[in-house]
Motif scaffolding. Sequence first.
Motif, PDB file in Angstrom:
ATOM      1  N   MET A 319       0.827  -1.201   0.000  1.00  0.00           N
ATOM      2  CA  MET A 319       0.000   0.000   0.000  1.00  0.00           C
ATOM      3  C   MET A 319       0.869   1.261   0.000  1.00  0.00           C
ATOM      4  SD  MET A 319      -3.269   0.435  -0.226  1.00  0.00           S
ATOM      5  CE  MET A 319      -3.940  -1.083   0.453  1.00  0.00           C
ATOM      6  N   THR A 320       1.991   1.190   0.690  1.00  0.00           N
ATOM      7  CA  THR A 320       2.919   2.332   0.688  1.00  0.00           C
ATOM      8  C   THR A 320       3.469   2.587  -0.712  1.00  0.00           C
ATOM      9  OG1 THR A 320       3.541   1.835   2.976  1.00  0.00           O
ATOM     10  CG2 THR A 320       5.022   3.251   1.714  1.00  0.00           C
ATOM     11  N   GLU A 321       3.807   1.508  -1.432  1.00  0.00           N
ATOM     12  CA  GLU A 321       4.308   1.641  -2.802  1.00  0.00           C
ATOM     13  C   GLU A 321       3.239   2.224  -3.720  1.00  0.00           C
ATOM     14  OE1 GLU A 321       5.532  -2.255  -3.792  1.00  0.00           O
ATOM     15  OE2 GLU A 321       7.409  -2.191  -2.635  1.00  0.00           O
ATOM     16  N   VAL A 322       1.988   1.780  -3.555  1.00  0.00           N
ATOM     17  CA  VAL A 322       0.898   2.295  -4.391  1.00  0.00           C
ATOM     18  C   VAL A 322       0.722   3.791  -4.161  1.00  0.00           C
ATOM     19  CG1 VAL A 322      -1.599   2.228  -4.738  1.00  0.00           C
ATOM     20  CG2 VAL A 322      -0.309   0.091  -4.560  1.00  0.00           C
ATOM     21  N   ILE A 323       0.727   4.195  -2.892  1.00  0.00           N
ATOM     22  CA  ILE A 323       0.565   5.625  -2.568  1.00  0.00           C
ATOM     23  C   ILE A 323       1.741   6.430  -3.123  1.00  0.00           C
ATOM     24  CG2 ILE A 323       0.456   7.283  -0.673  1.00  0.00           C
ATOM     25  CD1 ILE A 323      -1.012   5.125   0.950  1.00  0.00           C
ATOM     26  N   SER A 324       2.935   5.838  -3.078  1.00  0.00           N
ATOM     27  CA  SER A 324       4.104   6.521  -3.635  1.00  0.00           C
ATOM     28  C   SER A 324       3.964   6.702  -5.135  1.00  0.00           C
ATOM     29  CB  SER A 324       5.366   5.728  -3.296  1.00  0.00           C
ATOM     30  OG  SER A 324       6.512   6.316  -3.879  1.00  0.00           O
ATOM     31  N   ASP A 325       3.454   5.678  -5.843  1.00  0.00           N
ATOM     32  CA  ASP A 325       3.266   5.790  -7.293  1.00  0.00           C
ATOM     33  C   ASP A 325       2.243   6.862  -7.637  1.00  0.00           C
ATOM     34  OD1 ASP A 325       5.087   3.785  -7.589  1.00  0.00           O
ATOM     35  OD2 ASP A 325       3.610   2.183  -7.915  1.00  0.00           O
ATOM     36  N   LEU A 326       1.263   7.075  -6.741  1.00  0.00           N
ATOM     37  CA  LEU A 326       0.211   8.067  -7.008  1.00  0.00           C
ATOM     38  C   LEU A 326       0.472   9.378  -6.279  1.00  0.00           C
ATOM     39  CD1 LEU A 326      -2.881   5.682  -6.666  1.00  0.00           C
ATOM     40  CD2 LEU A 326      -1.876   6.542  -8.786  1.00  0.00           C
ATOM     41  N   GLU A 327       1.740   9.632  -5.959  1.00  0.00           N
ATOM     42  CA  GLU A 327       2.081  10.811  -5.161  1.00  0.00           C
ATOM     43  C   GLU A 327       1.711  12.106  -5.874  1.00  0.00           C
ATOM     44  OE1 GLU A 327       6.013  12.729  -2.933  1.00  0.00           O
ATOM     45  OE2 GLU A 327       6.182  10.914  -4.168  1.00  0.00           O
ATOM     46  N   ILE A 328       2.006  12.184  -7.170  1.00  0.00           N
ATOM     47  CA  ILE A 328       1.752  13.439  -7.910  1.00  0.00           C
ATOM     48  C   ILE A 328       0.264  13.742  -7.998  1.00  0.00           C
ATOM     49  CG2 ILE A 328       1.972  14.568 -10.144  1.00  0.00           C
ATOM     50  CD1 ILE A 328       4.664  13.164 -10.489  1.00  0.00           C
ATOM     51  N   PRO A 329      -0.602  12.796  -8.484  1.00  0.00           N
ATOM     52  CA  PRO A 329      -2.039  13.134  -8.519  1.00  0.00           C
ATOM     53  C   PRO A 329      -2.614  13.381  -7.135  1.00  0.00           C
ATOM     54  CG  PRO A 329      -1.676  10.822  -9.074  1.00  0.00           C
ATOM     55  CD  PRO A 329      -0.330  11.483  -9.085  1.00  0.00           C
ATOM     56  N   LEU A 330      -2.085  12.720  -6.078  1.00  0.00           N
ATOM     57  CA  LEU A 330      -2.570  12.979  -4.721  1.00  0.00           C
ATOM     58  C   LEU A 330      -2.235  14.403  -4.302  1.00  0.00           C
ATOM     59  CD1 LEU A 330      -1.662   9.602  -2.926  1.00  0.00           C
ATOM     60  CD2 LEU A 330      -3.964  10.501  -3.337  1.00  0.00           C
ATOM     61  N   GLU A 331      -1.041  14.860  -4.665  1.00  0.00           N
ATOM     62  CA  GLU A 331      -0.658  16.230  -4.332  1.00  0.00           C
ATOM     63  C   GLU A 331      -1.495  17.232  -5.118  1.00  0.00           C
ATOM     64  OE1 GLU A 331       3.479  16.532  -5.045  1.00  0.00           O
ATOM     65  OE2 GLU A 331       4.073  15.441  -3.213  1.00  0.00           O
ATOM     66  N   GLU A 332      -1.789  16.929  -6.380  1.00  0.00           N
ATOM     67  CA  GLU A 332      -2.603  17.832  -7.196  1.00  0.00           C
ATOM     68  C   GLU A 332      -3.987  18.017  -6.599  1.00  0.00           C
ATOM     69  OE1 GLU A 332      -2.610  16.155 -11.056  1.00  0.00           O
ATOM     70  OE2 GLU A 332      -0.583  16.839 -11.581  1.00  0.00           O
ATOM     71  N   LYS A 333      -4.533  16.952  -5.994  1.00  0.00           N
ATOM     72  CA  LYS A 333      -5.868  17.024  -5.389  1.00  0.00           C
ATOM     73  C   LYS A 333      -5.795  17.428  -3.913  1.00  0.00           C
ATOM     74  CE  LYS A 333      -8.266  15.546  -8.957  1.00  0.00           C
ATOM     75  NZ  LYS A 333      -9.363  16.312  -9.578  1.00  0.00           N
ATOM     76  N   ASN A 334      -4.554  17.631  -3.423  1.00  0.00           N
ATOM     77  CA  ASN A 334      -4.376  17.948  -2.000  1.00  0.00           C
ATOM     78  C   ASN A 334      -5.070  16.888  -1.135  1.00  0.00           C
ATOM     79  OD1 ASN A 334      -3.474  19.389   0.222  1.00  0.00           O
ATOM     80  ND2 ASN A 334      -5.317  20.694   0.297  1.00  0.00           N
ATOM     81  N   ALA A 335      -4.875  15.640  -1.495  1.00  0.00           N
ATOM     82  CA  ALA A 335      -5.596  14.535  -0.860  1.00  0.00           C
ATOM     83  C   ALA A 335      -4.913  14.102   0.419  1.00  0.00           C
ATOM     84  CB  ALA A 335      -5.692  13.354  -1.817  1.00  0.00           C
ATOM     85  N   ALA A 336      -5.719  13.655   1.372  1.00  0.00           N
ATOM     86  CA  ALA A 336      -5.226  13.077   2.626  1.00  0.00           C
ATOM     87  C   ALA A 336      -5.638  11.617   2.654  1.00  0.00           C
ATOM     88  CB  ALA A 336      -5.810  13.817   3.824  1.00  0.00           C
ATOM     89  N   ILE A 337      -4.661  10.730   2.788  1.00  0.00           N
ATOM     90  CA  ILE A 337      -4.940   9.297   2.761  1.00  0.00           C
ATOM     91  C   ILE A 337      -4.363   8.635   4.007  1.00  0.00           C
ATOM     92  CG2 ILE A 337      -2.887   8.886   1.336  1.00  0.00           C
ATOM     93  CD1 ILE A 337      -4.453   6.554   0.039  1.00  0.00           C
ATOM     94  N   VAL A 338      -5.159   7.826   4.652  1.00  0.00           N
ATOM     95  CA  VAL A 338      -4.710   7.117   5.864  1.00  0.00           C
ATOM     96  C   VAL A 338      -5.133   5.652   5.731  1.00  0.00           C
ATOM     97  CG1 VAL A 338      -4.785   9.123   7.387  1.00  0.00           C
ATOM     98  CG2 VAL A 338      -6.836   7.728   7.074  1.00  0.00           C
ATOM     99  N   PHE A 339      -4.316   4.770   6.294  1.00  0.00           N
ATOM    100  CA  PHE A 339      -4.706   3.359   6.330  1.00  0.00           C
ATOM    101  C   PHE A 339      -4.143   2.714   7.582  1.00  0.00           C
ATOM    102  CE2 PHE A 339      -0.635   3.374   4.151  1.00  0.00           C
ATOM    103  CZ  PHE A 339       0.031   2.262   4.641  1.00  0.00           C
ATOM    104  N   ALA A 340      -4.910   1.785   8.144  1.00  0.00           N
ATOM    105  CA  ALA A 340      -4.499   1.072   9.348  1.00  0.00           C
ATOM    106  C   ALA A 340      -3.560  -0.061   8.971  1.00  0.00           C
ATOM    107  CB  ALA A 340      -5.737   0.532  10.078  1.00  0.00           C
ATOM    108  N   ASP A 341      -3.004  -0.712   9.989  1.00  0.00           N
ATOM    109  CA  ASP A 341      -2.074  -1.813   9.764  1.00  0.00           C
ATOM    110  C   ASP A 341      -2.797  -2.964   9.067  1.00  0.00           C
ATOM    111  OD1 ASP A 341       0.491  -3.024  10.021  1.00  0.00           O
ATOM    112  OD2 ASP A 341      -0.334  -4.289  11.605  1.00  0.00           O
ATOM    113  N   LEU A 342      -2.257  -3.429   7.951  1.00  0.00           N
ATOM    114  CA  LEU A 342      -2.878  -4.478   7.143  1.00  0.00           C
ATOM    115  C   LEU A 342      -2.169  -5.811   7.375  1.00  0.00           C
ATOM    116  CD1 LEU A 342      -3.211  -2.467   3.814  1.00  0.00           C
ATOM    117  CD2 LEU A 342      -5.106  -3.180   5.270  1.00  0.00           C
ATOM    118  N   PRO A 343      -2.902  -6.930   7.304  1.00  0.00           N
ATOM    119  CA  PRO A 343      -2.268  -8.241   7.476  1.00  0.00           C
ATOM    120  C   PRO A 343      -1.571  -8.691   6.198  1.00  0.00           C
ATOM    121  CG  PRO A 343      -4.588  -8.552   7.044  1.00  0.00           C
ATOM    122  CD  PRO A 343      -4.360  -7.066   7.105  1.00  0.00           C
TER     123      PRO A 343
END
Length: 487
Positions: A319-343
Amino acid sequence: MHLSVHKKIQIGFFIAFTVIVIASIFSYLVAKNLLDNAARLNHAIEVSKRLEVITKQVKEAEAALRGYKLTKDSTFLVPSMKDRSIRIEKEYQMLRKVTAESKIQQLHLDTLRKLLKVKYEQLLASNVDLNAGMHSEEKANVLAGEGIMDKIDHTVQEMINIEESQVHEKSELFNFFSGLWVPMIFISSLVAIIIGIYSYITLTKEVRLQQHIEAKLKSYQRDLQQNITLLNKSNQELEQFAYVASHDLQEPLRKISTFSDRLQIKYKENLPPDATQLIDRMVAAVARMRVLINDLLVFSRAGRIVPESIVSVNMNKLMTEVISDLEIPLEEKNAAIVFADLPEIEGNPTSFHQLFQNLIANAIKFAHPGRQLQIGIHNETATGKELGLNKDNNHRDDKYCRITIEDNGIGFDQAYAERIFLIFQRLHGISEYSGTGIGLAICKKIVDSHHGFISAQGTPDKGATFTVILPLRQSIKNEEYTEPIKG
């Protein structure tokens, strides 16, 4: 209520077994009564014989004295009274032992002993009178002796009657059980025969049906194997076709793009405004066509997993890698993303990356223009039964992870919740939102190939929630999943 063949056979054998047990019990009772009756009869015979010996000895002693009185022959006095008394006492003691369990017979023996004692004394007195000569009281003694003898005969007869009554009681009981035993044996035999015939016929039908089913299954397996072979061949051909078609389609597109670029560069100043606009629209169409072809290629290859590609995936890292790949569009939308510990979840890491990248990218694409985009990723680990999966009972205790991706974007009408996972299905026009309508179809294909389930819930102008249910441990089998029970 319809009973299965096996249940009917079990009930039949239970009935037969019960009847046989009852018949065995009756047989045991009849045999026991027969042995008791025989023992009682032997007992009565022994008692009668010993009583007969006693009375016979007494009468013979009395007759010997009378014979000696009439003939004066001393041979009548052999054996002596003492010897006769010893024999009588011996028989009496044996009677005591034989009738020890009967109180009434013991009382009769007490009476008989007293009478025998009196009679023995009378015989001794008569023997003395014979030696001393005739006595004036002879007639009185004879009458007294006959009276005692009558009492002895009466006591002996009562004892014999008691033995005979007991033999009669045993005989009546034996006759009673014998009267029940014969019908019981007949009924049990008849029931056993009927159940045996029924079981044979039923089992024969069952065996034939089983053989027929096995033959059908083998035929279906052959057909299924042939269909699988044909399907694999068809999939390979389709994959080759998609690959070739994409390359063949890409080439004309490249030429169109190249020629349009040359046209614009070389004749840009000579082209009227309308022609320039048409060329721009043509270039945009070529770009969309190229994206569509690439997406079709991705869709055709999505969800294809083999046992070798299944590994334990660290979902937090993924999930960290996915968020890193989408870093630019997330910044463009000023998005806040949170996720809990996944198994950790078993699966294909490349497919999982594509799955969650498409879902998060979908939330970014449909962000609400009037507020900051917020994306929350939550998870829950539970059994299939706890998650309400309508699955077969063999997997209701398996562990699953339910991952929800929730956003506060523009949402959608819940009536389109199923439609959005179909290929080429769009809820908005191309001019409003880019895309080919294949992204969510790829997500569903990936989840299905991992024996999971994906669903969506949306509210217009409030946001959407995508739920992905994946088993923690993968089994490469063709298992069917049904939708969770909705409540």
